[in-house]
Motif scaffolding. Structure first.
Motif, short mmCIF file in Angstrom:
data_model
loop_
_atom_site.label_atom_id
_atom_site.label_comp_id
_atom_site.label_asym_id
_atom_site.label_seq_id
_atom_site.Cartn_x
_atom_site.Cartn_y
_atom_site.Cartn_z
N PRO A 181 -7.92 -0.12 -0.63
CA PRO A 181 -7.54 1.29 -0.82
C PRO A 181 -6.04 1.49 -0.68
CG PRO A 181 -9.47 1.14 0.59
CD PRO A 181 -8.95 -0.27 0.42
N GLY A 182 -5.49 2.24 -1.63
CA GLY A 182 -4.07 2.56 -1.59
C GLY A 182 -3.15 1.52 -2.19
N ASN A 227 -7.94 -3.74 -7.37
CA ASN A 227 -8.71 -2.50 -7.36
C ASN A 227 -8.62 -1.78 -6.01
OD1 ASN A 227 -11.46 -2.51 -5.75
ND2 ASN A 227 -11.25 -4.60 -6.56
N GLY A 228 -8.64 -0.45 -6.09
CA GLY A 228 -8.49 0.37 -4.90
C GLY A 228 -9.75 0.53 -4.09
N LEU A 240 0.82 -1.21 0.00
CA LEU A 240 0.00 0.00 0.00
C LEU A 240 0.85 1.26 0.00
CD1 LEU A 240 -2.58 -1.02 2.77
CD2 LEU A 240 -2.69 -1.50 0.31
N GLN A 253 -2.62 -1.05 -9.64
CA GLN A 253 -4.06 -1.15 -9.86
C GLN A 253 -4.47 -1.34 -11.32
OE1 GLN A 253 -6.62 1.64 -7.81
NE2 GLN A 253 -5.23 1.83 -6.07
#
Length: 264
Positions: free
Chosen positions: A154-155, A149-150, A108, A159
């Motif tokens: 997330p992060g 996928n974010g 991340l 991606q």
């Protein structure tokens, strides 16, 4: 011919993990994958594979502190020594389980990462992948990277499919391939068949799940029979990992896979 592998981290949650091997075999799977083997002794996993005539097709390198939210080490500056240790551990299990592919999760980006931080992550990623690919080449294994996928993660550093191609070019290792997850690609970019065609020379493994809920592939917006037929027509010889969360009982939800040898 499409060959389906059961992702035992997600399928058959009705049963304890070590019981999922026999459940997968009974459902018609001939291959299995999962996130991580490291909570179990390699000999236990080897016995479960042998007892059920299953092939181990994929697992991930150690990801850092998963419970604390870490999602891979490969792009993290300052964690290079830990990443190298993870490669050693992953290879040890891969040798014991006769697993030909290992996925190195990118990790991340920090929240609000600026251009300089992103560049530092990319430089670390490239060097770590060169090291890992070299070590895996010595033992005849393939290293995989996966755009994720974010929204779900997330992060996450990697991606997009084009970004993955750029990384492969910069690393320059013949045994570095892309783990092409149709679920993640649909969420980030869509246009699955054209993206699959563009990435096809680099694909080392494929995964699927229904979009958007990550349930069975016959639930949601993707026409998987058409996508898999095109994958087959392209000449894909690898495995397709079923990395989805069953909407109900796993075995009852396998009717979609009857055309590919599964038993609901």
């Amino acid at each position: 011919m499409i060959r389906l592998a059961a992702n035992l981290s997600m399928l058959f949650p009705e049963q304890a993990f070590m019981e999922r091997f026999s459940a997968a075999a009974a459902a018609g799977f001939q291959g299995v994958e999962y996130l991580f083997p490291y909570a179990f002794e390699a000999r236990e996993l080897r016995a479960a594979l042998d007892d059920n005539a299953l092939s181990q097709v994929l697992f991930n390198l150690p990801p850092g502190d998963w419970d604390a939210g870490e999602r891979g080490l490969a792009s993290l500056p300052g964690r290079e020594a830990e990443f190298r240790d993870s490669v050693v551990e992953g290879i040890r299990y891969a040798q014991a389980l006769d697993c030909p592919r290992l996925h190195a999760m990118a990790g991340l980006l920090p929240e609000g990462a600026d251009a300089a931080t992103r560049e530092a992550h990319l430089a670390t990623y490239i060097e770590n992948l060169r090291f890992a690919a070299g070590e895996l080449e010595k033992v005849g294994k393939t290293l995989l990277i996966e755009p994720i996928n974010g929204r779900d993660m997330p992060g996450f550093f990697l991606q997009r499919q084009g970004q993955a191609r750029e990384v492969l070019e910069r690393v320059g290792a013949d045994n570095l391939k892309v783990q092409f997850d149709l679920y993640h690609c649909q969420i980030v970019e869509g246009d699955l068949i054209r993206n699959m065609e563009a990435q096809f020379p680099n694909i080392g493994h494929v995964q699927l799940a229904g979009v958007p809920e990550r349930h069975e592939p016959d639930l949601g917006e993707v026409n998987y029979p058409a996508v898999l037929a095109h994958l087959d027509a392209l000449g894909y010889q690898g495995w397709v990992g079923c990395e989805y969360r069953p909407a109900g009982d796993t075995r009852a939800g396998l009717a979609w896979g009857r055309d590919y040898g599964l038993r609901a």
